[in-house]
Scaffold this motif. Structure first.
Motif, PDB file in Angstrom:
ATOM      1  N   ASN A 178       0.823  -1.221   0.000  1.00  0.00           N
ATOM      2  CA  ASN A 178       0.000   0.000   0.000  1.00  0.00           C
ATOM      3  C   ASN A 178       0.854   1.266   0.000  1.00  0.00           C
ATOM      4  O   ASN A 178       0.573   2.218   0.720  1.00  0.00           O
ATOM      5  CB  ASN A 178      -0.925   0.052   1.234  1.00  0.00           C
ATOM      6  N   GLY A 179       1.921   1.237  -0.760  1.00  0.00           N
ATOM      7  CA  GLY A 179       2.763   2.418  -0.893  1.00  0.00           C
ATOM      8  C   GLY A 179       3.679   2.698   0.289  1.00  0.00           C
ATOM      9  O   GLY A 179       4.407   3.679   0.302  1.00  0.00           O
ATOM     10  N   ILE A 180       3.643   1.816   1.269  1.00  0.00           N
ATOM     11  CA  ILE A 180       4.455   2.030   2.482  1.00  0.00           C
ATOM     12  C   ILE A 180       5.566   0.991   2.543  1.00  0.00           C
ATOM     13  O   ILE A 180       5.319  -0.196   2.349  1.00  0.00           O
ATOM     14  CB  ILE A 180       3.560   1.852   3.736  1.00  0.00           C
ATOM     15  N   GLU A 181       6.774   1.459   2.883  1.00  0.00           N
ATOM     16  CA  GLU A 181       7.859   0.497   3.083  1.00  0.00           C
ATOM     17  C   GLU A 181       7.595  -0.260   4.372  1.00  0.00           C
ATOM     18  O   GLU A 181       7.478   0.339   5.441  1.00  0.00           O
ATOM     19  CB  GLU A 181       9.209   1.225   3.197  1.00  0.00           C
ATOM     20  N   ILE A 182       7.488  -1.578   4.256  1.00  0.00           N
ATOM     21  CA  ILE A 182       7.306  -2.328   5.502  1.00  0.00           C
ATOM     22  C   ILE A 182       8.542  -3.128   5.893  1.00  0.00           C
ATOM     23  O   ILE A 182       8.796  -3.346   7.062  1.00  0.00           O
ATOM     24  CB  ILE A 182       6.061  -3.257   5.479  1.00  0.00           C
ATOM     25  N   TRP A 183       9.319  -3.567   4.900  1.00  0.00           N
ATOM     26  CA  TRP A 183      10.399  -4.494   5.245  1.00  0.00           C
ATOM     27  C   TRP A 183      11.653  -4.139   4.471  1.00  0.00           C
ATOM     28  O   TRP A 183      11.591  -3.931   3.259  1.00  0.00           O
ATOM     29  CB  TRP A 183       9.968  -5.925   4.891  1.00  0.00           C
ATOM     30  N   ASN A 184      12.740  -4.095   5.170  1.00  0.00           N
ATOM     31  CA  ASN A 184      14.029  -3.846   4.538  1.00  0.00           C
ATOM     32  C   ASN A 184      14.922  -5.061   4.741  1.00  0.00           C
ATOM     33  O   ASN A 184      15.130  -5.490   5.872  1.00  0.00           O
ATOM     34  CB  ASN A 184      14.662  -2.595   5.163  1.00  0.00           C
ATOM     35  N   ILE A 185      15.401  -5.607   3.651  1.00  0.00           N
ATOM     36  CA  ILE A 185      16.232  -6.806   3.723  1.00  0.00           C
ATOM     37  C   ILE A 185      17.634  -6.435   3.270  1.00  0.00           C
ATOM     38  O   ILE A 185      17.842  -5.991   2.135  1.00  0.00           O
ATOM     39  CB  ILE A 185      15.630  -7.918   2.837  1.00  0.00           C
ATOM     40  N   VAL A 186      18.568  -6.575   4.186  1.00  0.00           N
ATOM     41  CA  VAL A 186      19.940  -6.133   3.920  1.00  0.00           C
ATOM     42  C   VAL A 186      20.824  -7.352   3.684  1.00  0.00           C
ATOM     43  O   VAL A 186      20.781  -8.320   4.450  1.00  0.00           O
ATOM     44  CB  VAL A 186      20.493  -5.334   5.127  1.00  0.00           C
ATOM     45  N   PHE A 187      21.613  -7.269   2.638  1.00  0.00           N
ATOM     46  CA  PHE A 187      22.567  -8.353   2.363  1.00  0.00           C
ATOM     47  C   PHE A 187      23.951  -7.871   2.744  1.00  0.00           C
ATOM     48  O   PHE A 187      24.541  -7.035   2.054  1.00  0.00           O
ATOM     49  CB  PHE A 187      22.527  -8.734   0.881  1.00  0.00           C
ATOM     50  N   ASN A 188      24.444  -8.394   3.811  1.00  0.00           N
ATOM     51  CA  ASN A 188      25.808  -8.060   4.216  1.00  0.00           C
ATOM     52  C   ASN A 188      26.752  -8.901   3.378  1.00  0.00           C
ATOM     53  O   ASN A 188      27.160  -9.980   3.774  1.00  0.00           O
ATOM     54  CB  ASN A 188      26.007  -8.373   5.701  1.00  0.00           C
ATOM     55  N   GLN A 189      27.069  -8.354   2.221  1.00  0.00           N
ATOM     56  CA  GLN A 189      27.749  -9.147   1.202  1.00  0.00           C
ATOM     57  C   GLN A 189      29.205  -8.746   1.056  1.00  0.00           C
ATOM     58  O   GLN A 189      30.046  -9.542   0.688  1.00  0.00           O
ATOM     59  CB  GLN A 189      26.992  -8.909  -0.119  1.00  0.00           C
ATOM     60  N   TYR A 190      29.479  -7.474   1.335  1.00  0.00           N
ATOM     61  CA  TYR A 190      30.840  -6.956   1.127  1.00  0.00           C
ATOM     62  C   TYR A 190      31.447  -6.460   2.438  1.00  0.00           C
ATOM     63  O   TYR A 190      30.754  -6.260   3.426  1.00  0.00           O
ATOM     64  CB  TYR A 190      30.820  -5.768   0.158  1.00  0.00           C
ATOM     65  N   TYR A 191      32.743  -6.252   2.355  1.00  0.00           N
ATOM     66  CA  TYR A 191      33.447  -5.571   3.437  1.00  0.00           C
ATOM     67  C   TYR A 191      34.057  -4.310   2.830  1.00  0.00           C
ATOM     68  O   TYR A 191      34.742  -4.383   1.811  1.00  0.00           O
ATOM     69  CB  TYR A 191      34.543  -6.461   4.027  1.00  0.00           C
ATOM     70  N   ARG A 192      33.731  -3.167   3.442  1.00  0.00           N
ATOM     71  CA  ARG A 192      34.327  -1.929   2.927  1.00  0.00           C
ATOM     72  C   ARG A 192      35.636  -1.675   3.658  1.00  0.00           C
ATOM     73  O   ARG A 192      35.665  -1.597   4.886  1.00  0.00           O
ATOM     74  CB  ARG A 192      33.388  -0.741   3.144  1.00  0.00           C
ATOM     75  N   LEU A 212       6.799  -3.685  13.276  1.00  0.00           N
ATOM     76  CA  LEU A 212       5.552  -4.370  13.665  1.00  0.00           C
ATOM     77  C   LEU A 212       4.341  -3.466  13.445  1.00  0.00           C
ATOM     78  O   LEU A 212       3.297  -3.902  12.963  1.00  0.00           O
ATOM     79  CB  LEU A 212       5.621  -4.791  15.142  1.00  0.00           C
ATOM     80  N   GLU A 213       4.487  -2.188  13.801  1.00  0.00           N
ATOM     81  CA  GLU A 213       3.357  -1.270  13.715  1.00  0.00           C
ATOM     82  C   GLU A 213       2.933  -1.061  12.268  1.00  0.00           C
ATOM     83  O   GLU A 213       1.744  -0.970  11.972  1.00  0.00           O
ATOM     84  CB  GLU A 213       3.721   0.069  14.376  1.00  0.00           C
ATOM     85  N   ARG A 214       3.929  -0.979  11.366  1.00  0.00           N
ATOM     86  CA  ARG A 214       3.581  -0.794   9.946  1.00  0.00           C
ATOM     87  C   ARG A 214       2.935  -2.062   9.391  1.00  0.00           C
ATOM     88  O   ARG A 214       2.003  -1.993   8.594  1.00  0.00           O
ATOM     89  CB  ARG A 214       4.826  -0.449   9.127  1.00  0.00           C
ATOM     90  N   LEU A 215       3.445  -3.212   9.827  1.00  0.00           N
ATOM     91  CA  LEU A 215       2.848  -4.457   9.358  1.00  0.00           C
ATOM     92  C   LEU A 215       1.418  -4.579   9.887  1.00  0.00           C
ATOM     93  O   LEU A 215       0.505  -4.963   9.139  1.00  0.00           O
ATOM     94  CB  LEU A 215       3.706  -5.645   9.833  1.00  0.00           C
ATOM     95  N   ALA A 216       1.212  -4.219  11.143  1.00  0.00           N
ATOM     96  CA  ALA A 216      -0.136  -4.265  11.726  1.00  0.00           C
ATOM     97  C   ALA A 216      -1.057  -3.316  10.956  1.00  0.00           C
ATOM     98  O   ALA A 216      -2.214  -3.631  10.679  1.00  0.00           O
ATOM     99  CB  ALA A 216      -0.083  -3.872  13.206  1.00  0.00           C
TER     100      ALA A 216
END
Ligand code: ATP
Ligand code: MG
Length: 560
Positions: A178-192, A212-216
């Motif tokens: 519904n136009g709202i960001e609910i979940w951010n999935i981060v890939f810790n893939q590199y080392y800077r 939780l509140e956005r998902l609810a």
């Protein structure tokens, strides 16, 4: 779907995928670089570098989070200061594919929601697409569903990592409903590396966070977080007529944050975490004042809220929350009205004027900004903080002469009273740590610090001092009552009350007890005055331990 059901579903889902359930850590992060825990991964940070140190290779948690950086956003549909973050984490066990599949399955199958679109990392810029995350795009569209809209995003919005610093980092994919960001999935893939170069990590790390509140909100088909079952019962308590919706939201949000902060051990003060707590409480108090809301309503919100959360967070301490709030209110009420009048008289509210209102009347930045309206159009938080820092430096420089930075509604006398009670608390804490009764030989209190001497034959180690300080602050947090009773000298001494060795006492004496009569923490023969509850003392910091003549040790300490 009620909030508790959502939590249960999330934990069960990831448990069924082999994740170990780990409880939330405190809001007070043990990471010294941040004031509060702001994300689920914080307590797991070391595992991304050394997976063998993790209790399990895949973890699921629900983490209490506090984001002061979002305080100005509170009032919109989706931002809070305190919120719960649902997260799944992997330290070398699974990678992008699985993480995206899990997220998709949870959102669409378990929650029955429709994904609007997702974002993926397209590269650091249009000219630098070396690290573009084409794998995520392909998982979303080729493996899962070719109809899902995948938006490619350049730049840091979809690349997580310590900007400019060394450390794990990598692309992210975000899920929008519904136009709202609910979940951010981060890939810790590199080392800077220090020179800015990225190299592939030996172990793929997964770090996800969903509010939780956005998902609810999307699960319960509401337009904003505040209409969910996490907030609606709280907002109900407030009178509606003529009060802006934003004010309802701010009060409800801040009350939750206040209750969780206090229960996690924060005490109102003028610095760091304590200052954040104080700002939140004062903002609630001012809003109530401006809109004619009785403060009983706030206490009722605490009651209702803790009732809602008790099962999930048994550490929430209603009595403590209510009494800390009430004490802050009493402190603040003394200057609030004068401060608001002063604000009314000020024509242009710039950073120095705002700071003066804070220092003299305890009006926090948000309140000044909010109440002053157009008069404070040019005022921003950075300038205010700069002004505050400048004054802190000035007052630190002159600290030995005159105590600065404590302008908030506090006379020297009350500060001395707090230091006096702190002396009793510290002496009793020290006895606990040393495992023996100590003989006090003198005490001296100025507006800046307390000092007391006691007989002891060796140096108190820094570990012992640290423990003493911890016990003392634990007592402050517990908000024990301080009571006085008059009795015959002999009875007082028989009860175990501490007394000065050299002092000649009259037949009848006053005994100050900290804690319950049946289970006291400290008892001392003393003339007073003392605070009525230990939370009024504020945080205690031991500043020095040294030797003085005659086999005496001397401890100095301050209070916030
Ligand atoms: P936004 O851009 O909407 O502020 P964000 O990018 O700051 O979100 P993240 O840091 O990725 O969010 O946090 C992960 C998730 O936590 C978000 O997808 C959202 O569901 C939730 N979240 C983040 N900030 C807040 C907040 N202030 N209030 C409520 N939920 C939040
Ligand atoms: Mg944000």
């Amino acid at each position: 779907m009620k909030h508790q059901e959502i939590r249960d579903k999330f934990l069960k889902f990831f448990e069924s995928k082999g994740h170990a359930i780990v409880p939330s850590s405190s809001l007070l992060s043990n990471d010294p670089s941040v004031l509060f825990t702001t994300a689920g991964m914080q307590q797991f940070k070391p595992y991304y570098i050394d997976p063998s140190s993790a209790p399990a290779k895949s973890i699921v948690s629900i983490q209490k989070c506090m984001r002061t950086s979002d305080v100005d956003e509170v009032g919109d549909a989706v931002h809070l200061t305190f919120f719960e973050m649902l997260g799944n984490f992997s330290f070398g066990e699974y990678g992008k594919r699985e993480a995206i599949h899990y997220a998709h399955e949870f959102v669409t199958k378990i929650m029955g929601l429709k994904i609007d679109y997702v974002t993926v990392f397209a590269g650091h810029s249009e000219d630098d697409t070396k690290y573009a995350d084409s794998e995520s795009q392909s998982v979303w569209n080729d493996e899962i569903d070719h109809t899902i809209q995948v938006k490619k995003v350049y730049g840091t919005d979809n690349f997580w990592g310590p900007t400019g610093n060394e450390g794990p980092c990598g692309p992210t994919t975000e899920i929008y409903v519904n136009g709202i960001e609910i979940w951010n999935i981060v890939f810790n893939q590199y080392y800077r590396h220090k020179d800015g170069q990225l190299s592939e990590l030996k172990f793929q790390g997964i770090d996800t966070g969903m509010g939780l509140e956005r998902l609810a909100m999307v699960a319960q088909k509401k337009d904003n977080i505040f209409e969910t079952d996490l907030f609606e019962p709280l907002i109900q308590i407030l009178p509606g007529e003529g009060i802006p919706v934003r004010v309802h939201r701010i009060i409800a949000d801040h009350c939750r944050a206040v209750a969780f902060l206090i229960s996690d051990g924060v005490i109102p003060s003028n610095k760091e975490q304590g200052y954040v707590l104080r700002r939140l409480m004062r903002r609630v108090i001012v809003q109530c004042h401006l809109h004619g809301i009785e403060l009983e309503a706030i206490q009722e919100i605490f009651e209702k809220m803790i009732e809602l959360y008790r099962e999930m967070y048994p550490g929430l301490n209603l009595e403590l929350v209510k009494s800390v709030f009430e004490q802050e209110n009493q402190k603040f009420q003394k200057t609030l009205k004068t401060g608001l009048k002063e604000l009314e008289k000020t024509e242009t509210v710039d950073a120095p004027a705002a700071f003066k209102l804070f220092e003299s009347y305890g009006l926090p930045f948000e309140i000044v900004k909010e109440v002053a309206g157009d008069k404070a159009a040019g005022l921003n938080r950075e300038d205010f903080e700069e002004e505050r820092k400048r004054h802190q430096e000035i007052s630190r420089a002159g600290a030995e002469k005159k105590f600065g930075g404590h302008g908030i509604a506090e006379g020297d006398d009350f500060r001395k009273t707090r230091l006096h009670t702190a002396t009793h608390v510290l002496a009793a804490a020290l006895e606990k740590v040393l495992g023996q009764k100590i003989q006090q030989n003198g005490s001296d209190i100025t507006v800046e610090r307390l000092r007391f001497d006691f007989q002891f034959s060796r140096k108190i180690t820094s570990e012992e001092l640290k423990q003493t300080e911890e016990i003392a602050n634990e007592i402050v947090r517990k908000n024990l009552s301080v009571s006085a009773k008059e009795m015959p000298l002999k009875e007082a001494l028989d009860s175990g009350a501490g007394a000065f060795f050299k002092m000649k006492y009259p037949e009848r004496v006053k005994v100050y007890t900290i804690g319950d009569e049946s289970d006291w923490f400290s008892k001392e023969l003393c003339g007073g005055p003392h605070v009525s509850h230990t939370a009024e003392i504020g945080r205690i910091t031991i500043t020095k331990e040294e030797s003085v003549s005659g086999g005496n040790r001397r401890i100095r300490a301050t209070v916030d």
